[in-house]
Design a protein around this motif. Sequence first.
Motif, PDB file in Angstrom:
ATOM      1  N   LYS A 144       0.838  -1.193   0.000  1.00 22.87           N
ATOM      2  CA  LYS A 144       0.000   0.000   0.000  1.00 22.87           C
ATOM      3  C   LYS A 144       0.879   1.252   0.000  1.00 22.87           C
ATOM      4  O   LYS A 144       1.788   1.362   0.821  1.00 22.87           O
ATOM      5  N   ILE A 145       0.563   2.137  -0.926  1.00 24.11           N
ATOM      6  CA  ILE A 145       1.314   3.383  -1.063  1.00 24.11           C
ATOM      7  C   ILE A 145       0.333   4.549  -0.976  1.00 24.11           C
ATOM      8  O   ILE A 145      -0.738   4.515  -1.593  1.00 24.11           O
ATOM      9  N   PHE A 146       0.701   5.580  -0.211  1.00 28.51           N
ATOM     10  CA  PHE A 146      -0.074   6.825  -0.209  1.00 28.51           C
ATOM     11  C   PHE A 146       0.807   7.883  -0.851  1.00 28.51           C
ATOM     12  O   PHE A 146       1.801   8.324  -0.265  1.00 28.51           O
ATOM     13  N   LEU A 147       0.450   8.260  -2.073  1.00 26.68           N
ATOM     14  CA  LEU A 147       1.255   9.188  -2.862  1.00 26.68           C
ATOM     15  C   LEU A 147       0.653  10.583  -2.769  1.00 26.68           C
ATOM     16  O   LEU A 147      -0.535  10.784  -3.041  1.00 26.68           O
ATOM     17  N   THR A 148       1.457  11.535  -2.372  1.00 24.18           N
ATOM     18  CA  THR A 148       0.937  12.887  -2.195  1.00 24.18           C
ATOM     19  C   THR A 148       1.900  13.907  -2.782  1.00 24.18           C
ATOM     20  O   THR A 148       3.019  13.592  -3.191  1.00 24.18           O
ATOM     21  N   SER A 150       2.181  18.666  -2.865  1.00 24.63           N
ATOM     22  CA  SER A 150       1.550  19.922  -2.464  1.00 24.63           C
ATOM     23  C   SER A 150       0.487  20.330  -3.484  1.00 24.63           C
ATOM     24  O   SER A 150       0.527  19.915  -4.651  1.00 24.63           O
ATOM     25  N   VAL A 151      -0.441  21.161  -3.048  1.00 24.34           N
ATOM     26  CA  VAL A 151      -1.510  21.632  -3.933  1.00 24.34           C
ATOM     27  C   VAL A 151      -0.934  22.364  -5.137  1.00 24.34           C
ATOM     28  O   VAL A 151      -1.364  22.147  -6.282  1.00 24.34           O
ATOM     29  N   ASP A 152       0.055  23.230  -4.922  1.00 29.30           N
ATOM     30  CA  ASP A 152       0.630  23.998  -6.033  1.00 29.30           C
ATOM     31  C   ASP A 152       1.302  23.091  -7.064  1.00 29.30           C
ATOM     32  O   ASP A 152       1.147  23.304  -8.270  1.00 29.30           O
ATOM     33  N   ILE A 153       2.029  22.104  -6.591  1.00 25.41           N
ATOM     34  CA  ILE A 153       2.693  21.173  -7.509  1.00 25.41           C
ATOM     35  C   ILE A 153       1.660  20.387  -8.300  1.00 25.41           C
ATOM     36  O   ILE A 153       1.764  20.224  -9.523  1.00 25.41           O
ATOM     37  N   ARG A 154       0.634  19.909  -7.636  1.00 23.61           N
ATOM     38  CA  ARG A 154      -0.406  19.116  -8.306  1.00 23.61           C
ATOM     39  C   ARG A 154      -1.175  19.962  -9.321  1.00 23.61           C
ATOM     40  O   ARG A 154      -1.487  19.499 -10.427  1.00 23.61           O
ATOM     41  N   ALA A 155      -1.459  21.197  -8.944  1.00 22.38           N
ATOM     42  CA  ALA A 155      -2.177  22.082  -9.863  1.00 22.38           C
ATOM     43  C   ALA A 155      -1.319  22.408 -11.086  1.00 22.38           C
ATOM     44  O   ALA A 155      -1.821  22.449 -12.214  1.00 22.38           O
ATOM     45  N   ARG A 156      -0.029  22.630 -10.879  1.00 20.67           N
ATOM     46  CA  ARG A 156       0.863  22.933 -11.996  1.00 20.67           C
ATOM     47  C   ARG A 156       0.962  21.749 -12.952  1.00 20.67           C
ATOM     48  O   ARG A 156       0.942  21.922 -14.179  1.00 20.67           O
ATOM     49  N   ARG A 157       1.036  20.545 -12.404  1.00 20.45           N
ATOM     50  CA  ARG A 157       1.087  19.349 -13.258  1.00 20.45           C
ATOM     51  C   ARG A 157      -0.184  19.233 -14.093  1.00 20.45           C
ATOM     52  O   ARG A 157      -0.137  18.950 -15.296  1.00 20.45           O
ATOM     53  N   ARG A 158      -1.332  19.430 -13.445  1.00 16.37           N
ATOM     54  CA  ARG A 158      -2.605  19.317 -14.156  1.00 16.37           C
ATOM     55  C   ARG A 158      -2.734  20.416 -15.206  1.00 16.37           C
ATOM     56  O   ARG A 158      -3.192  20.158 -16.335  1.00 16.37           O
ATOM     57  N   TYR A 159      -2.334  21.616 -14.866  1.00 18.14           N
ATOM     58  CA  TYR A 159      -2.380  22.729 -15.812  1.00 18.14           C
ATOM     59  C   TYR A 159      -1.539  22.429 -17.050  1.00 18.14           C
ATOM     60  O   TYR A 159      -1.994  22.602 -18.191  1.00 18.14           O
ATOM     61  N   ASN A 160      -0.304  21.966 -16.850  1.00 18.62           N
ATOM     62  CA  ASN A 160       0.582  21.649 -17.967  1.00 18.62           C
ATOM     63  C   ASN A 160       0.010  20.539 -18.837  1.00 18.62           C
ATOM     64  O   ASN A 160       0.121  20.576 -20.072  1.00 18.62           O
ATOM     65  N   GLU A 161      -0.607  19.552 -18.187  1.00 19.29           N
ATOM     66  CA  GLU A 161      -1.210  18.440 -18.923  1.00 19.29           C
ATOM     67  C   GLU A 161      -2.336  18.940 -19.831  1.00 19.29           C
ATOM     68  O   GLU A 161      -2.432  18.539 -21.003  1.00 19.29           O
ATOM     69  N   LEU A 162      -3.182  19.819 -19.308  1.00 20.76           N
ATOM     70  CA  LEU A 162      -4.300  20.343 -20.092  1.00 20.76           C
ATOM     71  C   LEU A 162      -3.819  21.246 -21.221  1.00 20.76           C
ATOM     72  O   LEU A 162      -4.365  21.217 -22.335  1.00 20.76           O
ATOM     73  N   VAL A 163      -2.793  22.049 -20.949  1.00 21.76           N
ATOM     74  CA  VAL A 163      -2.232  22.919 -21.985  1.00 21.76           C
ATOM     75  C   VAL A 163      -1.649  22.083 -23.126  1.00 21.76           C
ATOM     76  O   VAL A 163      -1.838  22.392 -24.315  1.00 21.76           O
ATOM     77  N   SER A 204       5.797  13.298  -3.701  1.00 17.50           N
ATOM     78  CA  SER A 204       6.429  13.357  -5.023  1.00 17.50           C
ATOM     79  C   SER A 204       6.829  14.761  -5.453  1.00 17.50           C
ATOM     80  O   SER A 204       7.191  14.972  -6.610  1.00 17.50           O
ATOM     81  N   ASP A 205       6.785  15.737  -4.534  1.00 14.27           N
ATOM     82  CA  ASP A 205       7.120  17.120  -4.892  1.00 14.27           C
ATOM     83  C   ASP A 205       8.471  17.231  -5.589  1.00 14.27           C
ATOM     84  O   ASP A 205       8.609  17.928  -6.596  1.00 14.27           O
ATOM     85  N   GLU A 206       9.466  16.563  -5.031  1.00 16.60           N
ATOM     86  CA  GLU A 206      10.832  16.703  -5.532  1.00 16.60           C
ATOM     87  C   GLU A 206      11.314  15.461  -6.285  1.00 16.60           C
ATOM     88  O   GLU A 206      12.514  15.324  -6.547  1.00 16.60           O
ATOM     89  N   LEU A 207      10.397  14.566  -6.619  1.00 15.35           N
ATOM     90  CA  LEU A 207      10.776  13.315  -7.266  1.00 15.35           C
ATOM     91  C   LEU A 207      10.182  13.206  -8.664  1.00 15.35           C
ATOM     92  O   LEU A 207       9.050  13.617  -8.896  1.00 15.35           O
ATOM     93  N   SER A 208      10.927  12.636  -9.574  1.00 11.78           N
ATOM     94  CA  SER A 208      10.398  12.344 -10.905  1.00 11.78           C
ATOM     95  C   SER A 208       9.539  11.082 -10.815  1.00 11.78           C
ATOM     96  O   SER A 208       9.660  10.309  -9.856  1.00 11.78           O
ATOM     97  N   PRO A 209       8.671  10.842 -11.800  1.00  5.71           N
ATOM     98  CA  PRO A 209       7.887   9.603 -11.794  1.00  5.71           C
ATOM     99  C   PRO A 209       8.773   8.363 -11.715  1.00  5.71           C
ATOM    100  O   PRO A 209       8.446   7.399 -11.013  1.00  5.71           O
TER     101      PRO A 209
END
Length: 222
Positions: A144-148, A150-163, A204-209
């Motif tokens: 079991k993994i709980f992957l988290t 920050s809100v800003d990092i997650r929002a930036r990733r989603r924004y870039n994906e949509l763009v 995952s803030d400072e980690l690559s996939p």
Amino acid sequence: MKGHYNIAIDGPSGAGKSTIAKMLAEKLGIMYLDTGALYRAIGLKAYRDGWPEDDKTVAELLRGVSVTVDCDPATGRQRVYLDGEDVSEQIRQDFVSGYGSRFSALPSVRAALLGLQRSIAAGHSSVLDGRDIGTHVLPDAKYKIFLTASVDIRARRRYNELVQKGQNVVFEKVRADIEERDRRDSTRETAPLRKAEDAVEINSDELSPEEVAEKIIRIVNG
């Protein structure tokens, strides 16, 4: 040779769960089940048919709905079928994701999809990602993994994906949507988003996939 096992990855929207889960499935040679796609299929049905967000009504409507998945063993690609129609592409539209999130809060929807997820996991060594995999869907999952993140990092990733998909979006709106989904997912009555007591938390803030995937593989290979 490792026997049958499941990896449950939970966490908030935009933490990278799907990306990591797909990578793990490929590296470990096991199945990836995108549980969010199942809820988006229900969201698409709700949008098309104008369903109300009323649990009792939706419970009745769900009796006439079929959601199934299959996985191409050659490519590992999952296809999702709604009443026999391949909706794998349609459910990736951003507004459908919103519908999926809203309707996933209904107990009737979660109950309807619970058996499907468990039956697939029982038949295959699998990676499943979602909000309640380790706490509700597969409480006995071996890993079991709980992957988290920050809100800003997650929002930036989603924004870039949509763009990258050519969508005209505003970062502040994407961030607000992420915060609203966090609130909805963590406060819903049935199976809310939370970390399982025996889950390993990874930020995952400072980690690559790739780095996150390697961390999990080390846990699996223990």
